[in-house]
Design a protein around this motif. Structure first.
Motif, PDB file in Angstrom:
ATOM      1  N   LEU A 133     104.029 -81.802  -4.444  1.00 57.08           N
ATOM      2  CA  LEU A 133     104.460 -82.813  -3.470  1.00 57.08           C
ATOM      3  C   LEU A 133     104.677 -84.163  -4.143  1.00 57.08           C
ATOM      4  O   LEU A 133     105.647 -84.863  -3.857  1.00 57.08           O
ATOM      5  N   GLN A 134     103.770 -84.515  -5.054  1.00 54.82           N
ATOM      6  CA  GLN A 134     103.931 -85.787  -5.766  1.00 54.82           C
ATOM      7  C   GLN A 134     105.184 -85.765  -6.637  1.00 54.82           C
ATOM      8  O   GLN A 134     105.969 -86.714  -6.636  1.00 54.82           O
ATOM      9  N   ALA A 135     105.335 -84.664  -7.398  1.00 54.51           N
ATOM     10  CA  ALA A 135     106.472 -84.581  -8.325  1.00 54.51           C
ATOM     11  C   ALA A 135     107.793 -84.486  -7.569  1.00 54.51           C
ATOM     12  O   ALA A 135     108.833 -84.916  -8.059  1.00 54.51           O
ATOM     13  N   GLY A 136     107.720 -83.926  -6.356  1.00 54.61           N
ATOM     14  CA  GLY A 136     108.936 -83.761  -5.570  1.00 54.61           C
ATOM     15  C   GLY A 136     109.480 -85.071  -5.013  1.00 54.61           C
ATOM     16  O   GLY A 136     110.557 -85.109  -4.450  1.00 54.61           O
ATOM     17  N   GLY A 137     108.693 -86.133  -5.180  1.00 57.86           N
ATOM     18  CA  GLY A 137     109.137 -87.446  -4.709  1.00 57.86           C
ATOM     19  C   GLY A 137     108.952 -87.587  -3.216  1.00 57.86           C
ATOM     20  O   GLY A 137     108.128 -86.907  -2.603  1.00 57.86           O
ATOM     21  N   GLY A 138     109.719 -88.450  -2.621  1.00 52.14           N
ATOM     22  CA  GLY A 138     109.576 -88.690  -1.190  1.00 52.14           C
ATOM     23  C   GLY A 138     108.481 -89.705  -0.921  1.00 52.14           C
ATOM     24  O   GLY A 138     107.900 -90.274  -1.832  1.00 52.14           O
ATOM     25  N   ALA A 139     108.189 -89.882   0.347  1.00 52.96           N
ATOM     26  CA  ALA A 139     107.262 -90.947   0.728  1.00 52.96           C
ATOM     27  C   ALA A 139     105.840 -90.433   0.909  1.00 52.96           C
ATOM     28  O   ALA A 139     105.010 -91.095   1.522  1.00 52.96           O
ATOM     29  N   PHE A 140     105.565 -89.234   0.397  1.00 54.92           N
ATOM     30  CA  PHE A 140     104.240 -88.661   0.586  1.00 54.92           C
ATOM     31  C   PHE A 140     103.217 -89.438  -0.244  1.00 54.92           C
ATOM     32  O   PHE A 140     103.294 -89.442  -1.475  1.00 54.92           O
ATOM     33  N   PRO A 141     102.247 -90.123   0.401  1.00 57.60           N
ATOM     34  CA  PRO A 141     101.291 -90.920  -0.379  1.00 57.60           C
ATOM     35  C   PRO A 141     100.451 -90.030  -1.296  1.00 57.60           C
ATOM     36  O   PRO A 141      99.994 -88.968  -0.866  1.00 57.60           O
ATOM     37  N   TYR A 142     100.270 -90.487  -2.538  1.00 58.26           N
ATOM     38  CA  TYR A 142      99.587 -89.635  -3.509  1.00 58.26           C
ATOM     39  C   TYR A 142      98.136 -89.370  -3.113  1.00 58.26           C
ATOM     40  O   TYR A 142      97.581 -88.321  -3.394  1.00 58.26           O
ATOM     41  N   GLU A 143      97.525 -90.333  -2.402  1.00 59.89           N
ATOM     42  CA  GLU A 143      96.129 -90.138  -1.980  1.00 59.89           C
ATOM     43  C   GLU A 143      96.013 -88.912  -1.080  1.00 59.89           C
ATOM     44  O   GLU A 143      95.085 -88.112  -1.211  1.00 59.89           O
ATOM     45  N   PHE A 144      96.988 -88.758  -0.181  1.00 61.25           N
ATOM     46  CA  PHE A 144      96.957 -87.608   0.730  1.00 61.25           C
ATOM     47  C   PHE A 144      97.253 -86.314  -0.032  1.00 61.25           C
ATOM     48  O   PHE A 144      96.696 -85.273   0.271  1.00 61.25           O
ATOM     49  N   ALA A 145      98.138 -86.426  -1.008  1.00 60.80           N
ATOM     50  CA  ALA A 145      98.446 -85.241  -1.817  1.00 60.80           C
ATOM     51  C   ALA A 145      97.188 -84.759  -2.531  1.00 60.80           C
ATOM     52  O   ALA A 145      96.904 -83.559  -2.564  1.00 60.80           O
TER      53      ALA A 145
END
Lengths: 289, 353
Positions: A244-256
């Protein structure tokens, strides 16, 4: 798309292997009635032993074997303190974790700092051979637990040790066997992490996997295939968190990064609400005369 | 008998923990409060005429392990090296301090009479700003900080943007897919500045280059860095750079395993694997050593201080590994020239604006 899924599954299986060994070790101890909160400590001892022996003997399998031996001895020590001196198993587990972290840090800094394992396990069809062994062990554990005398006795000890003793079977002997075997499996999980996945020891490298293993066993309702399911749930979460992190987007890394732990907790809530612990789990056994 | 075993086990735990803190003067816990006001250093003379610095007590706070071979070890070595130059000065450090204990550990050092408290990393800055106000006679130093505070807190930045910029330039010159992976530990000020630097450096070489940043959330768990690199490869990344303490070992090893290229940061990571062809060194050790010496001498300035290439903190290693000859001579010269410009005081950020 298919390639992405295959790559996702391959990464998940590869990186979940150390956890699977540890979870199986915890399972063996828990079905016999011993709470192994010290798996984290035993695992990190396996990590260091694996690297040191592999480096000196230039053979990862011997490194893994040595880790099994050393962690198995720690398992036996755990068993002795629990069975002979009836020390509280949870507190003892915490103590083992502290000893494991402290001991490996001290020894690493004094003698083995920066040591490289130098060699690793062979692989087959893209997966390290220990991955196949781990899956084989899940099947073996199931057969042993449900189709063989030793497994039935082991589960009975975890449920009602008094009855087992009354038919002439030694509760202590069975639990010592479980502690040694459990410790050895946890140790191999550690060795595989440090020499199979990585090639050197770093302090605190187990990073809570001993505790995740406990959750996986509870998730799996103390069964081998259930435990495998618990390990895979965590593995899916962990692999997904980086994709999810590597895929980019607005997904916050903390949640990932929270994802594997949230998934594990949700899975525990969803599937393990009615999980029944072995009745004698964590209960000190006093032989009646 | 049971009690004897319990006692033996407890002793074993204590010994393991104490020894596990390692290093000279290591300590895993904040020192117990013991009173004692901070004194001006060097106010006593030994019989030989040398200044006695035994009243100088340096407390060092680390978020990682003091022998991680990278970030935290640099600080421990620096504080020890600085103290050795001043007879009688002592150093104690606390390792792997959780965020919840930042303030209490800092107050523990202050109450125990420590005269200089060095907290190593931007994550300590908020706690340092708060606690330093309560102890105006003590000198506080916070490394990797983007600000300081009058009258007694010095925030030192080791040019993390410069570090990232040079990382980004090296990566952009080597990549074929124009996709660069940056693996950081946590999203803290210094790592954000580094990631911004990587992005700016890559854009400087080729505006089409994309930098994908992934955080491990850990300073110790090398397996997490491996998983991060694995995920980056799936996005088409062919070169990775990392700033994640001991985690970085995993990133380099995964690059080795997957056939990716790697550019090291902070320490000489060309030693960790064949894929790492150059490292940009961030010699925080030198910077901290200078800052601690200034604090002992009483000359350190409160507020924000930046130390980069011109202070000898940022340097480049030699090319090494299986990609040592990947960059052309012209590209190598470009990288060297950029370092030279930062040495001469040019703000690299202005080059991309």
């Amino acid at each position: 798309m298919a390639d992405s899924i295959i790559s996702f599954l391959a990464a998940m299986i590869r990186y979940s292997t150390p956890l699977l060994f540890v979870a199986l070790g915890v399972l063996v101890m828990e079905v016999s009635g011993i709470v192994n909160m010290g798996a984290e400590g035993m695992m990190i001892i396996g990590c260091l032993t694996g690297v040191v022996v592999t480096h000196h003997l230039n053979n990862a399998w011997l490194g893994g074997l040595a880790a099994m031996l050393v962690a198995g001895l720690f398992g036996l020590l755990f068993g002795a303190l629990v069975l002979e001196f009836r020390i509280n198993q949870t507190v003892l587990g915490v103590a083992f974790n502290l000893v494991g972290a402290g001991l490996t840090t001290t020894l690493n800094r004094a003698f083995f700092d920066g040591m490289n394992a130098g060699t690793t396990y062979g692989s087959f069809l893209g997966f390290p051979i220990p991955t196949y062994i781990a899956i084989g062990l899940v099947i073996l554990a199931w057969v042993a637990m449900y189709k063989m005398k030793i497994g039935v006795q082991m589960r009975s000890v975890g449920e009602n040790p008094v009855v087992v003793e009354s038919v002439g079977i030694s509760v202590k002997k069975l639990r010592y066997i479980a502690c040694a075997a459990g410790g050895a499996l946890v140790g191999f999980g550690g060795a595989f992490l440090s020499t199979g996945i990585l090639s050197q020891f770093t302090e605190n490298m187990t990073d809570g996997r001993g505790f995740i293993a406990l959750a996986a066993v509870t998730f799996g309702k103390y069964t081998p295939f259930g435990t495998l399911g618990g390990v895979l749930v965590f593995g899916i979460g962990e692999t997904l968190s980086y994709r999810l992190q590597a895929g980019g987007g607005a997904f916050p890394y903390e949640f990932a990064l929270m994802l594997p732990y949230i998934l594990t907790v949700l899975a525990l809530c969803a599937f393990s609400r009615n999980a029944k612990d072995p009745a004698a789990l964590g209960v000190p056994y006093v032989k009646s005369h | 008998m049971k009690k004897v075993f319990a006692l033996a086990l407890s002793l074993m735990m204590v010994v393991s923990l104490l020894a596990g803190c390692g290093g000279s003067g290591g300590s895993s816990n904040p020192p117990a409060s013991g009173g004692g006001d901070a004194q001006q250093p060097g106010d006593a003379q030994t019989s030989s005429g040398d200044t006695d610095y035994s009243n100088v007590k340096i407390g060092l706070m680390l978020s990682g392990s003091a022998n991680d071979g990278g970030w935290s070890q640099m600080a421990a070595d620096a504080a020890n090296a600085a103290a050795e130059k001043y007879p009688g000065a002592t150093v104690n450090y606390s390792e792997s301090i959780p965020a919840t204990d930042f303030e209490s550990t800092m107050r523990g050092y202050a109450d125990a009479g420590y005269t200089i408290i060095v907290s190593h990393g931007a994550e300590f800055l908020d706690a340092a700003k708060l606690v330093s106000q309560e102890y105006p006679d003590i000198t506080f130093i916070c490394t990797s900080a983007q600000s300081g505070q009058e009258p007694n807190l010095t925030g030192i930045d080791f040019a993390t943007f410069q570090l990232g910029f040079l990382n980004g330039v090296a990566c952009a010159m080597a990549t074929e897919t124009k996709k660069i992976g940056a693996v950081g530990s946590n999203e803290i000020d210094s790592i954000i500045a580094w990631a911004d630097g990587v992005r700016a450096g890559a854009q400087y070489v080729d505006p089409e280059c994309e930098v994908i940043t992934v955080y491990t959330g850990s300073y110790d768990d090398a397996l997490k860095a491996k998983q991060a690199v694995d995920a980056l490869q799936q996005q088409g990344v062919d070169i990775v750079t990392q700033n994640a303490d001991a985690c970085g070992v995993g990133a380099v090893q995964e690059c080795d395993a997957l056939g990716l290229m790697n550019v090291g940061a902070v320490s000489d990571q060309t030693l960790l694997g064949e894929s790492c062809f150059i490292s940009v060194i961030q010699d925080a050790q030198l910077g901290i050593e200078v800052a601690v010496e200034q604090a002992i001498e009483g000359t350190v300035e409160p507020g924000f201080v930046s130390m980069g290439a011109s202070a000898g903190v940022i340097t480049l290693t030699d090319y090494a590994g299986k990609y040592a000859d990947l960059l052309t001579d012209e590209e190598k010269t470009t990288l060297q020239n950029l370092w030279q410009q930062s040495y001469d005081g040019v703000d690299l950020e202005t080059l991309v604006k």
